[in-house]
Motif scaffolding. Sequence first.
Motif, PDB file in Angstrom:
ATOM      1  N   LEU A 113       6.060  13.953   6.023  1.00 38.77           N
ATOM      2  CA  LEU A 113       6.167  12.197   5.878  1.00 38.77           C
ATOM      3  C   LEU A 113       6.317  12.551   4.374  1.00 38.77           C
ATOM      4  O   LEU A 113       5.863  12.793   3.705  1.00 38.77           O
ATOM      5  N   TYR A 114       7.647  11.598   4.287  1.00 41.62           N
ATOM      6  CA  TYR A 114       8.059  11.672   2.312  1.00 41.62           C
ATOM      7  C   TYR A 114       7.814  10.014   2.224  1.00 41.62           C
ATOM      8  O   TYR A 114       9.212   8.853   3.288  1.00 41.62           O
ATOM      9  N   ASN A 115       8.323   9.386   0.383  1.00 40.45           N
ATOM     10  CA  ASN A 115       7.710   8.417   0.735  1.00 40.45           C
ATOM     11  C   ASN A 115       7.052   7.157   1.428  1.00 40.45           C
ATOM     12  O   ASN A 115       7.925   6.023   1.412  1.00 40.45           O
ATOM     13  N   VAL A 116       6.598   7.975   2.344  1.00 40.88           N
ATOM     14  CA  VAL A 116       5.271   6.725   2.900  1.00 40.88           C
ATOM     15  C   VAL A 116       4.191   6.440   2.110  1.00 40.88           C
ATOM     16  O   VAL A 116       3.766   7.526   1.816  1.00 40.88           O
ATOM     17  N   LYS A 117       4.066   5.329   1.839  1.00 38.98           N
ATOM     18  CA  LYS A 117       2.853   4.900   1.323  1.00 38.98           C
ATOM     19  C   LYS A 117       1.196   5.620   1.593  1.00 38.98           C
ATOM     20  O   LYS A 117       1.522   5.418   3.345  1.00 38.98           O
ATOM     21  N   GLU A 118       0.484   5.812   1.120  1.00 37.31           N
ATOM     22  CA  GLU A 118      -1.210   6.207   1.375  1.00 37.31           C
ATOM     23  C   GLU A 118      -1.269   5.776   2.409  1.00 37.31           C
ATOM     24  O   GLU A 118      -1.918   6.143   3.160  1.00 37.31           O
ATOM     25  N   GLU A 119      -1.638   4.145   2.811  1.00 36.63           N
ATOM     26  CA  GLU A 119      -1.981   3.536   3.702  1.00 36.63           C
ATOM     27  C   GLU A 119      -1.854   3.680   4.919  1.00 36.63           C
ATOM     28  O   GLU A 119      -2.709   4.242   5.604  1.00 36.63           O
ATOM     29  N   LYS A 120      -0.354   3.672   5.267  1.00 37.74           N
ATOM     30  CA  LYS A 120       0.182   4.458   6.678  1.00 37.74           C
ATOM     31  C   LYS A 120      -0.403   5.367   6.343  1.00 37.74           C
ATOM     32  O   LYS A 120      -0.606   5.844   8.286  1.00 37.74           O
ATOM     33  N   LYS A 157      -2.985   9.382  10.647  1.00 38.90           N
ATOM     34  CA  LYS A 157      -3.629  11.209  10.316  1.00 38.90           C
ATOM     35  C   LYS A 157      -4.793  11.040  11.007  1.00 38.90           C
ATOM     36  O   LYS A 157      -5.054  12.297  11.694  1.00 38.90           O
ATOM     37  N   PRO A 158      -6.129   9.712  11.319  1.00 37.16           N
ATOM     38  CA  PRO A 158      -6.961  10.558  12.560  1.00 37.16           C
ATOM     39  C   PRO A 158      -6.058  10.534  13.844  1.00 37.16           C
ATOM     40  O   PRO A 158      -7.055  11.285  14.373  1.00 37.16           O
ATOM     41  N   VAL A 159      -5.549   9.327  14.527  1.00 42.97           N
ATOM     42  CA  VAL A 159      -5.081   9.653  15.543  1.00 42.97           C
ATOM     43  C   VAL A 159      -3.752  10.587  16.175  1.00 42.97           C
ATOM     44  O   VAL A 159      -4.495  11.422  16.714  1.00 42.97           O
ATOM     45  N   LEU A 160      -3.115  10.960  14.807  1.00 39.30           N
ATOM     46  CA  LEU A 160      -2.218  12.029  15.676  1.00 39.30           C
ATOM     47  C   LEU A 160      -3.245  12.962  15.622  1.00 39.30           C
ATOM     48  O   LEU A 160      -2.797  13.511  16.266  1.00 39.30           O
ATOM     49  N   GLY A 206      -3.831  16.799  18.574  1.00 43.34           N
ATOM     50  CA  GLY A 206      -3.568  17.986  18.169  1.00 43.34           C
ATOM     51  C   GLY A 206      -2.128  18.026  17.045  1.00 43.34           C
ATOM     52  O   GLY A 206      -1.704  19.239  16.918  1.00 43.34           O
ATOM     53  N   ILE A 207      -1.454  17.330  16.295  1.00 43.00           N
ATOM     54  CA  ILE A 207      -0.580  16.621  15.863  1.00 43.00           C
ATOM     55  C   ILE A 207      -1.041  16.737  14.322  1.00 43.00           C
ATOM     56  O   ILE A 207      -1.727  16.011  14.226  1.00 43.00           O
ATOM     57  N   LYS A 208      -0.686  17.296  13.737  1.00 40.55           N
ATOM     58  CA  LYS A 208      -1.137  17.843  11.637  1.00 40.55           C
ATOM     59  C   LYS A 208       0.047  16.677  11.163  1.00 40.55           C
ATOM     60  O   LYS A 208       1.267  16.318  11.674  1.00 40.55           O
ATOM     61  N   VAL A 209      -0.351  16.044   9.899  1.00 42.33           N
ATOM     62  CA  VAL A 209       0.137  15.289   9.379  1.00 42.33           C
ATOM     63  C   VAL A 209       0.348  15.622   8.369  1.00 42.33           C
ATOM     64  O   VAL A 209      -0.870  15.711   7.345  1.00 42.33           O
ATOM     65  N   LYS A 210       1.377  15.472   7.162  1.00 39.45           N
ATOM     66  CA  LYS A 210       0.923  15.545   6.037  1.00 39.45           C
ATOM     67  C   LYS A 210       2.366  15.580   5.361  1.00 39.45           C
ATOM     68  O   LYS A 210       3.568  14.717   5.397  1.00 39.45           O
ATOM     69  N   LEU A 211       1.640  14.745   3.760  1.00 43.28           N
ATOM     70  CA  LEU A 211       2.655  13.845   2.798  1.00 43.28           C
ATOM     71  C   LEU A 211       3.498  14.797   1.952  1.00 43.28           C
ATOM     72  O   LEU A 211       2.411  16.271   1.706  1.00 43.28           O
ATOM     73  N   ASN A 262       5.182   6.173  20.812  1.00 50.62           N
ATOM     74  CA  ASN A 262       3.749   4.747  21.356  1.00 50.62           C
ATOM     75  C   ASN A 262       2.980   4.293  20.423  1.00 50.62           C
ATOM     76  O   ASN A 262       2.458   3.453  20.419  1.00 50.62           O
ATOM     77  N   PHE A 263       1.838   5.129  19.965  1.00 48.08           N
ATOM     78  CA  PHE A 263       1.208   4.827  19.241  1.00 48.08           C
ATOM     79  C   PHE A 263       1.588   3.938  17.945  1.00 48.08           C
ATOM     80  O   PHE A 263       1.040   2.711  17.852  1.00 48.08           O
ATOM     81  N   MET A 264       2.576   4.836  17.576  1.00 43.82           N
ATOM     82  CA  MET A 264       3.564   3.792  16.474  1.00 43.82           C
ATOM     83  C   MET A 264       3.993   2.774  16.332  1.00 43.82           C
ATOM     84  O   MET A 264       3.333   1.920  15.726  1.00 43.82           O
ATOM     85  N   LYS A 265       4.543   2.320  17.694  1.00 44.68           N
ATOM     86  CA  LYS A 265       4.860   0.760  18.137  1.00 44.68           C
ATOM     87  C   LYS A 265       3.397   0.324  18.307  1.00 44.68           C
ATOM     88  O   LYS A 265       3.480  -0.838  18.057  1.00 44.68           O
ATOM     89  N   LYS A 266       2.447   0.223  19.112  1.00 46.07           N
ATOM     90  CA  LYS A 266       1.555  -0.275  19.064  1.00 46.07           C
ATOM     91  C   LYS A 266       0.738  -0.471  18.389  1.00 46.07           C
ATOM     92  O   LYS A 266       0.249  -2.080  17.722  1.00 46.07           O
ATOM     93  N   ASN A 267       0.460  -0.063  17.316  1.00 42.63           N
ATOM     94  CA  ASN A 267      -0.009  -0.005  15.966  1.00 42.63           C
ATOM     95  C   ASN A 267       1.225  -0.772  15.163  1.00 42.63           C
ATOM     96  O   ASN A 267       0.625  -0.848  14.076  1.00 42.63           O
ATOM     97  N   LYS A 268       2.019  -1.290  14.918  1.00 36.36           N
ATOM     98  CA  LYS A 268       3.333  -1.500  14.734  1.00 36.36           C
ATOM     99  C   LYS A 268       3.205  -0.956  13.210  1.00 36.36           C
ATOM    100  O   LYS A 268       3.502  -1.722  12.207  1.00 36.36           O
ATOM    101  N   ILE A 269       3.486   0.746  13.118  1.00 36.54           N
ATOM    102  CA  ILE A 269       3.863   1.570  11.997  1.00 36.54           C
ATOM    103  C   ILE A 269       4.949   2.000  12.231  1.00 36.54           C
ATOM    104  O   ILE A 269       5.484   2.524  13.117  1.00 36.54           O
ATOM    105  N   SER A 270       5.900   1.345  11.147  1.00 36.00           N
ATOM    106  CA  SER A 270       7.181   1.541  11.008  1.00 36.00           C
ATOM    107  C   SER A 270       7.468   2.905  10.262  1.00 36.00           C
ATOM    108  O   SER A 270       7.124   2.272   8.688  1.00 36.00           O
ATOM    109  N   ILE A 271       8.596   3.268  10.416  1.00 35.11           N
ATOM    110  CA  ILE A 271       9.107   4.414   9.052  1.00 35.11           C
ATOM    111  C   ILE A 271      10.693   4.371   9.419  1.00 35.11           C
ATOM    112  O   ILE A 271      11.019   4.736  10.561  1.00 35.11           O
ATOM    113  N   SER A 272      10.950   4.297   8.437  1.00 37.11           N
ATOM    114  CA  SER A 272      12.881   3.563   8.790  1.00 37.11           C
ATOM    115  C   SER A 272      13.249   5.177   9.192  1.00 37.11           C
ATOM    116  O   SER A 272      14.901   4.719   9.352  1.00 37.11           O
ATOM    117  N   ALA A 273      13.370   6.076   8.073  1.00 40.63           N
ATOM    118  CA  ALA A 273      13.993   6.947   9.235  1.00 40.63           C
ATOM    119  C   ALA A 273      13.561   8.253   9.638  1.00 40.63           C
ATOM    120  O   ALA A 273      12.141   8.549   8.982  1.00 40.63           O
TER     121      ALA A 273
END
Length: 127
Positions: free
Chosen positions: A7-14, A19-22, A26-31, A84-95
């Motif tokens: 992730l780049y230019n993504v707010k820490e809150e998002k 991070k915990p759900v992904l 079994g998917i790591k998330v990295k800023l 699906n997780f992002m859609k259900k939780n209304k987490i939008s990332i523009s690109a």
Amino acid sequence: MKPIILLYNVKEEKYNRMKPVLGLMGIKVKLVDNGSLGDKVEYIAWPEEYANEKEPAVLYSNDIDFEFMILCGLSKSDLDKVLNFMKKNKISISAKAMLTDTNRRWSFIKLIHEIDAERKAISGKNI
């Protein structure tokens, strides 16, 4: 190689919501920070597996005003779960982009600029 989302230019809150759900999937998330923009995408995703060839700072840019997500090493099933997780939780990332055999060797900033150019071309066609 373990699946990872960069992730780049993504707010820490998002990031903190994702991070915990992904992680449970079994998917790591990295800023990715500005200091890594010249690094190869594959190196950022898996530094223990790939060598890095940092591009010169002249290619770095401060004009990135959108959120960016690159999905690395995800199966079709994992991709569906993430979206699906992002859609259900209304987490939008523009690109968003998928790591490919071609773009994995690009610098992160080059990938962002390529995706931005595609976004602008598509939006220009839809006007």
